[in-house]
Design an enzyme around this catalytic site. Sequence first.
Site, short mmCIF file in Angstrom:
data_model
loop_
_atom_site.label_atom_id
_atom_site.label_comp_id
_atom_site.label_asym_id
_atom_site.label_seq_id
_atom_site.Cartn_x
_atom_site.Cartn_y
_atom_site.Cartn_z
N TYR A 129 0.85 -1.20 0.00
CA TYR A 129 0.00 0.00 0.00
C TYR A 129 0.88 1.24 0.00
O TYR A 129 2.03 1.21 0.44
CB TYR A 129 -0.94 0.01 1.22
N CYS A 130 0.32 2.33 -0.55
CA CYS A 130 0.99 3.63 -0.51
C CYS A 130 -0.11 4.68 -0.52
O CYS A 130 -1.28 4.36 -0.39
CB CYS A 130 1.97 3.78 -1.67
N THR A 131 0.26 5.95 -0.68
CA THR A 131 -0.71 7.04 -0.53
C THR A 131 -1.90 6.91 -1.49
O THR A 131 -3.05 6.87 -1.05
CB THR A 131 -0.01 8.40 -0.76
#
Length: 295
Positions: free
Chosen positions: A183-185
């Site tokens: 996951y990331c922004t």
Amino acid sequence: MALPKIVLFYVFTPLADPEAVRLWQLTLARQCNVTGRIIVSEQGINATVGGDIRDVKAYVRGLREYEPFEHVDVKWSDGVGNDFPRLSVKVRPELVTFNAPDTITITADGVVGGGTHLSPREVNELVEQREDVVFFDGRNELEARIGRFRGAVVPQTGATRDFVAELDSGAYDHLKDRPVVTYCTGGIRCEVLSVLLRNRGFRDVYQLDGGIVRYGEAYGNEGLWDGSLYVFDRRMHVEFSPDARSLGRCAQCDEPTPRYVNCADPQCRRQFLCCESCTDSGARTRCPQCVPVPA
Ligand SMILES: [Zn+2]
Ligand SMILES: [Zn+2]
């Protein structure tokens, strides 16, 4: 500004002439009176843009008029006004700088060979079904320090370009047979990171579609997310509910805080966590590397 809004989006699609797309984007953004950061490459486009809601809507309409960007998934959030001091539109070798431009293949359908996209709800279902799921943070350590998925593995990276060496160190090889959810922004870093993981023998790789932004919209702080989301604009961080407690700790007094400030030492300028009262009182102006925390 009547109603400041920020949009975040990316499209992985082959662009034969990124310079032409850059000029078009520059003109469009100026015409629409929006500011922010737009990266164009042979891999596609990646942008964070802000302005008054009417201007941002006009910009997004213009963006969609170009066929390869017609189906762009745009994430909207509230700004605070003048969220980006200027407009920057650049051509780069990669949309996100992993320093691995040749390891990914892009078609009109996007990135080839990445992890399976999961919606926020599907991520929760996977975690319910399989107890060995591991979250893998695709951001920098500094971002993860103030908020992350519960139990997430946080690679020790100062920048995205550190990921390749970090993965090649073997530090995460024990996760190769477990279901890994990156996951990331907003999801873009996972598009590449999940390919890097799969190329290194991680067998069961997923990526959170729409990133933490979409997960926060769906679940707030009621799901598997804890703390604050670091953002790259004037807001610095956002919370998904008023009672969210940051995972960051003030370098001086150890109280929870999502506030990054720059070290006052002009030779350093490193970002460190410092709460509002320790900043206001002047109790700490320099980072713990420059001025050690008293025991
Ligand atoms: Zn403090
Ligand atoms: Zn310092």
